[in-house]
Design a protein around this motif. Structure first.
Motif, PDB file in Angstrom:
ATOM      1  N   LYS A  38       0.832  -1.210   0.000  1.00 32.10           N
ATOM      2  CA  LYS A  38       0.000   0.000   0.000  1.00 32.10           C
ATOM      3  C   LYS A  38       0.865   1.260   0.000  1.00 32.10           C
ATOM      4  O   LYS A  38       0.598   2.219  -0.738  1.00 32.10           O
ATOM      5  CB  LYS A  38      -0.936   0.008   1.207  1.00 32.10           C
ATOM      6  CG  LYS A  38      -1.882   1.221   1.235  1.00 32.10           C
ATOM      7  CD  LYS A  38      -2.792   1.194   2.458  1.00 32.10           C
ATOM      8  CE  LYS A  38      -3.829   2.309   2.412  1.00 32.10           C
ATOM      9  NZ  LYS A  38      -3.234   3.662   2.279  1.00 32.10           N
ATOM     10  N   ALA A  39       1.913   1.256   0.818  1.00 31.81           N
ATOM     11  CA  ALA A  39       2.786   2.425   0.892  1.00 31.81           C
ATOM     12  C   ALA A  39       3.477   2.684  -0.443  1.00 31.81           C
ATOM     13  O   ALA A  39       3.594   3.839  -0.879  1.00 31.81           O
ATOM     14  CB  ALA A  39       3.818   2.233   1.999  1.00 31.81           C
ATOM     15  N   ILE A  40       3.911   1.622  -1.109  1.00 34.86           N
ATOM     16  CA  ILE A  40       4.575   1.769  -2.412  1.00 34.86           C
ATOM     17  C   ILE A  40       3.593   2.300  -3.450  1.00 34.86           C
ATOM     18  O   ILE A  40       3.892   3.248  -4.197  1.00 34.86           O
ATOM     19  CB  ILE A  40       5.167   0.425  -2.878  1.00 34.86           C
ATOM     20  CG1 ILE A  40       6.298  -0.013  -1.939  1.00 34.86           C
ATOM     21  CG2 ILE A  40       5.676   0.536  -4.323  1.00 34.86           C
ATOM     22  CD1 ILE A  40       6.794  -1.422  -2.189  1.00 34.86           C
ATOM     23  N   LYS A  41       2.404   1.700  -3.507  1.00 37.64           N
ATOM     24  CA  LYS A  41       1.397   2.114  -4.493  1.00 37.64           C
ATOM     25  C   LYS A  41       0.932   3.550  -4.245  1.00 37.64           C
ATOM     26  O   LYS A  41       0.773   4.331  -5.185  1.00 37.64           O
ATOM     27  CB  LYS A  41       0.217   1.144  -4.462  1.00 37.64           C
ATOM     28  CG  LYS A  41       0.562  -0.249  -4.973  1.00 37.64           C
ATOM     29  CD  LYS A  41      -0.597  -1.222  -4.783  1.00 37.64           C
ATOM     30  CE  LYS A  41      -0.243  -2.622  -5.271  1.00 37.64           C
ATOM     31  NZ  LYS A  41      -1.355  -3.594  -5.029  1.00 37.64           N
ATOM     32  N   ASP A  42       0.718   3.907  -2.984  1.00 35.16           N
ATOM     33  CA  ASP A  42       0.301   5.267  -2.658  1.00 35.16           C
ATOM     34  C   ASP A  42       1.390   6.277  -3.043  1.00 35.16           C
ATOM     35  O   ASP A  42       1.093   7.366  -3.550  1.00 35.16           O
ATOM     36  CB  ASP A  42      -0.009   5.398  -1.166  1.00 35.16           C
ATOM     37  CG  ASP A  42      -1.308   4.712  -0.771  1.00 35.16           C
ATOM     38  OD1 ASP A  42      -2.058   4.292  -1.676  1.00 35.16           O
ATOM     39  OD2 ASP A  42      -1.562   4.580   0.449  1.00 35.16           O
ATOM     40  N   ALA A  43       2.648   5.910  -2.779  1.00 34.75           N
ATOM     41  CA  ALA A  43       3.762   6.809  -3.096  1.00 34.75           C
ATOM     42  C   ALA A  43       3.887   7.027  -4.603  1.00 34.75           C
ATOM     43  O   ALA A  43       4.193   8.138  -5.056  1.00 34.75           O
ATOM     44  CB  ALA A  43       5.067   6.249  -2.536  1.00 34.75           C
ATOM     45  N   ARG A  44       3.624   5.990  -5.371  1.00 30.90           N
ATOM     46  CA  ARG A  44       3.651   6.134  -6.829  1.00 30.90           C
ATOM     47  C   ARG A  44       2.503   7.026  -7.301  1.00 30.90           C
ATOM     48  O   ARG A  44       2.668   7.833  -8.218  1.00 30.90           O
ATOM     49  CB  ARG A  44       3.562   4.761  -7.489  1.00 30.90           C
ATOM     50  CG  ARG A  44       4.837   3.913  -7.378  1.00 30.90           C
ATOM     51  CD  ARG A  44       4.707   2.652  -8.219  1.00 30.90           C
ATOM     52  NE  ARG A  44       5.860   1.766  -8.128  1.00 30.90           N
ATOM     53  CZ  ARG A  44       6.960   1.886  -8.865  1.00 30.90           C
ATOM     54  NH1 ARG A  44       7.058   2.882  -9.737  1.00 30.90           N
ATOM     55  NH2 ARG A  44       7.959   1.029  -8.734  1.00 30.90           N
ATOM     56  N   ALA A  45       1.360   6.884  -6.658  1.00 27.72           N
ATOM     57  CA  ALA A  45       0.168   7.621  -7.086  1.00 27.72           C
ATOM     58  C   ALA A  45       0.215   9.111  -6.739  1.00 27.72           C
ATOM     59  O   ALA A  45      -0.245   9.943  -7.517  1.00 27.72           O
ATOM     60  CB  ALA A  45      -1.079   6.991  -6.466  1.00 27.72           C
ATOM     61  N   ASP A  46       0.794   9.443  -5.588  1.00 30.24           N
ATOM     62  CA  ASP A  46       0.759  10.845  -5.161  1.00 30.24           C
ATOM     63  C   ASP A  46       2.034  11.627  -5.469  1.00 30.24           C
ATOM     64  O   ASP A  46       2.175  12.792  -5.076  1.00 30.24           O
ATOM     65  CB  ASP A  46       0.427  10.954  -3.670  1.00 30.24           C
ATOM     66  CG  ASP A  46       1.505  10.368  -2.760  1.00 30.24           C
ATOM     67  OD1 ASP A  46       2.643  10.150  -3.209  1.00 30.24           O
ATOM     68  OD2 ASP A  46       1.199  10.133  -1.565  1.00 30.24           O
ATOM     69  N   GLY A  47       2.998  10.997  -6.155  1.00 29.92           N
ATOM     70  CA  GLY A  47       4.215  11.696  -6.549  1.00 29.92           C
ATOM     71  C   GLY A  47       5.374  11.577  -5.580  1.00 29.92           C
ATOM     72  O   GLY A  47       6.494  12.007  -5.888  1.00 29.92           O
TER      73      GLY A  47
END
Length: 286
Positions: A259-268
Motif C-alpha cells: 500500500k505504501a509503495i502504491k500510494d507513493a507512486r500515485a501521489d508523486g
C-alpha cells in the motif's frame, strides 16, 4: 546512537559475526535504542496500526546490509537512502518508528533473520527471484534494476567479452544477482563481502572489472576520484526488479508495504524520492 550486538548469524562466512542497530533518518528521539542487557516492560513483540504484528513494540525493524548506496548507507551518523525512505513511509502509516539492523546479505535469501524474529522485513536493494520466493514473501516491485560493468581505465575493458578475451579478473558482490549473472556467463568472479569491498577490490587491483547494480555504479562515479580511475562499460539488461521481503505468511505487513509503495507512486512521493536518492527518472517514467 548505535548499539553493537555480537551473535551468530546463519549463513555468514565466519563463526562470529555482528549485526548493528542503527538510527535512521526517521528516528528523532535521542537514546531511543536500549543498550544490550537492559530490559523494559515495553520490550518484545507488539501490534502496529491495522493489526500488523511487529517483532518489537513501537518499531518496524528492518534488516539491511550496509553500505549499499544509494539504497541504504550512513550519512551524518544516520542510515539514509532510497530503501530507507520508502520503508519510513510504511512505518509512518503503521504509526511506529523504523529501526535498522545491519546484517549479512547472505541471510536475506534464506529469510533467516525474519524467521528468527530479529526483523520484520528485509530491505537491501534485493532482486525478486524464484529461488528467494521459496523462503520469503516479496512486496510488489518497487525498482527496475539493471547490472553494469565497471572497469579500471588502465584495463582497457568495456565489456564482458573484453574480460574474457583479455583474461582479466572479474569481481562481484557475494550472493547477489550480479555474481549469479557472471557465473551464468561462464566466469568465476572474485566474491566480495560488500559493495565497499567491491570498490576497494577495483582500487587495489584485486580485480580489473566488476559486475554490480547500475545505480550503485552511478553513485560511485559521482565521486571525481572514482570517475578519473574507472570507466562504465556495458549496461546489462537482466529484467530484474527489487522487492522488500517479509517472513512467509506475514500477509498483513506485506499488504502494508504494498500500500505504501502504491500510494507513493500515485501521489508523486515515489518520483520525489527517486530523484533525491537515485537521480533523473527513466524516460518511460518522467
Amino acid at each position: 546512537m548505535e548499539v553493537t550486538v555480537f551473535g551468530t548469524a546463519s549463513g555468514h562466512r565466519t563463526h562470529r559475526s555482528s549485526f548493528r542497530v542503527r538510527a535512521t533518518a526517521g528516528v528523532v528521539a535521542a537514546g531511543m535504542f536500549l543498550a544490550v542487557g537492559c530490559s523494559s516492560s515495553d520490550d518484545g513483540p507488539g501490534t502496529a496500526a491495522g493489526g500488523v504484528p511487529v517483532v518489537e513494540k513501537g518499531r518496524l525493524t528492518t534488516c539491511t546490509h550496509l553500505p549499499y548506496p544509494p539504497f541504504q548507507f550512513e550519512q551524518g551518523g544516520k542510515v539514509v537512502g532510497f530503501d530507507v525512505a520508502l520503508i519510513d513511509l510504511v512505518a509512518k502509516n503503521l504509526k511506529v518508528e523504523q529501526k535498522i539492523l545491519d546484517t549479512p546479505f547472505e541471510t536475506f535469501k534464506t529469510g533467516a533473520f525474519l524467521n528468527s524474529g530479529e526483523c520484520d522485513l528485509a530491505a537491501a536493494g534485493m532482486t525478486i527471484t524464484d529461488e528467494r520466493k521459496k523462503n520469503v514473501d516479496f512486496s510488489v516491485p518497487y525498482f527496475d534494476a539493471t547490472q553494469a560493468l565497471l572497469a579500471t581505465k588502465k584495463s582497457g575493458v568495456t565489456s564482458l567479452d573484453d574480460v574474457n578475451s583479455q583474461k582479466k579478473k572479474l569481481g562481484a558482490q557475494a550472493e547477489t544477482t550480479g555474481e549469479s549473472y557472471a557465473k551464468d556467463q561462464g566466469f568465476d568472479p572474485v566474491a566480495f563481502e560488500s559493495s565497499d569491498a567491491v570498490l576497494n577490490g577495483l582500487r587495489t587491483g584485486q580485480v580489473d572489472a566488476v559486475v554490480i547494480d547500475y545505480p550503485v555504479v552511478q553513485g560511485w562515479l559521482k565521486d571525481k576520484a572514482n570517475a578519473e580511475q574507472f570507466v562504465l562499460g556495458q549496461n546489462i539488461e537482466t529484467g530484474e526488479q527489487y522487492g522488500f521481503s517479509v517472513k512467509k505468511g506475514n500477509d498483513k505487513l506485506r499488504a502494508a508495504i504494498d500500500k505504501a509503495i502504491k500510494d507513493a507512486r500515485a501521489d508523486g512521493t515515489y518520483d520525489k524520492l527517486y530523484k533525491q536518492w537515485i537521480g533523473p527518472l527513466p524516460k518511460a517514467q518522467s
